[in-house]
Write a protein that holds these residues in place. Structure first.
Motif, short mmCIF file in Angstrom:
data_model
loop_
_atom_site.label_atom_id
_atom_site.label_comp_id
_atom_site.label_asym_id
_atom_site.label_seq_id
_atom_site.Cartn_x
_atom_site.Cartn_y
_atom_site.Cartn_z
N PRO A 189 71.25 26.51 -47.10
CA PRO A 189 71.98 25.77 -48.14
C PRO A 189 72.93 26.63 -48.95
N LEU A 192 75.98 27.20 -46.90
CA LEU A 192 76.79 25.99 -46.86
C LEU A 192 77.61 25.85 -48.14
N GLU A 211 74.53 18.36 -44.14
CA GLU A 211 73.37 19.09 -43.63
C GLU A 211 72.74 18.34 -42.45
#
Length: 234
Positions: A189, A192, A211
């Motif tokens: 995460p 990202l 995701e």
């Protein structure tokens, strides 16, 4: 308070939303004034159609979206207005004409690769717009719809250039992966978020969906590699 209005789009930031507000406000006002001064009876005669408000949302909040690109904005609004005027001239029932106009506009925009959500509103306005639209008849798609769309799009190009965004959108490659390295599995995460920050763009997809997309890519990649391995054994 800021947390209550946290953007849900991937890559969106609160500061970016404020910039989008300023851009939309200035550009809509500019579009209305220029249209009225050049094509109307001076600045008191505002010649602006409601779908431009929805177009401004796309242009200034998600400029990377395919639905917000210049051809989508101009072609989508104009073509949808043409469909709406045509349906209104053939179907007397307002309810039926409204449905056919919106459905026909979606089909036309899809075929001509200019899908633009506000186009549905342009088609509906052509049917339900009242005396002013009826009087304009086949000129309505050009004036004010077409003129509004062109001016608003031009304002968007200038504003995004000044604010450092790509519009019309052109994907720009970011950091290069070092030679010999390989990225496997679902991105972390934090990675990202870092990638979205690098791009400095807002995408019309939720972060959770992004995701999930990576998750499905990994799953399909595993299935493909399994199939290739099985085929190699035969």
């Amino acid at each position: 308070m800021r947390a209550l209005f946290a953007p849900i789009l991937a890559g969106a930031t609160f500061g970016g939303r404020l910039v989008a507000c300023i851009g939309a406000a200035l550009s809509i006002a500019f579009t209305a004034l220029v249209t009225a001064m050049v094509f109307g009876d001076g600045w008191p005669a505002v010649l602006l159609v409601a779908p431009m408000g929805a177009s401004a949302v796309l242009i200034f909040t998600v400029p990377a979206s395919p639905l917000a690109q210049p051809w989508a904005v101009i072609g989508g609004n104009v073509i949808s207005a043409i469909v709406g005027v045509g349906i209104a001239s053939m179907v007397s029932s307002p309810g039926l004409a409204s449905g056919l106009a919106v459905g026909g506009a979606i089909l036309a925009m899809s075929v001509l690769r200019c899908l633009h959500a506000p186009g549905g509103a342009a088609a509906l306005t052509a049917v339900m717009g009242g005396h002013a639209v009826t009087t304009a008849d086949w000129m309505f798609p050009l004036m004010p719809v077409g003129i509004n769309a062109v001016i608003l799009t031009a304002a968007g190009v200038v504003f995004h250039h000044l604010s450092g965004h790509s519009y019309p959108h052109r994907p720009v490659s970011g950091l290069q992966v070092p030679a010999g390295s390989q990225v496997e599995g679902i991105p972390h995460p934090e990675d990202l978020d870092a990638a979205l920050a690098d791009l400095n763009e807002t995408f019309d997809i939720g972060r959770d969906d992004l995701e999930l997309l990576f998750d499905r890519v990994r799953a399909h990649g595993a299935m493909r590699r399994g199939s290739e391995k099985f085929a190699g054994r035969r």
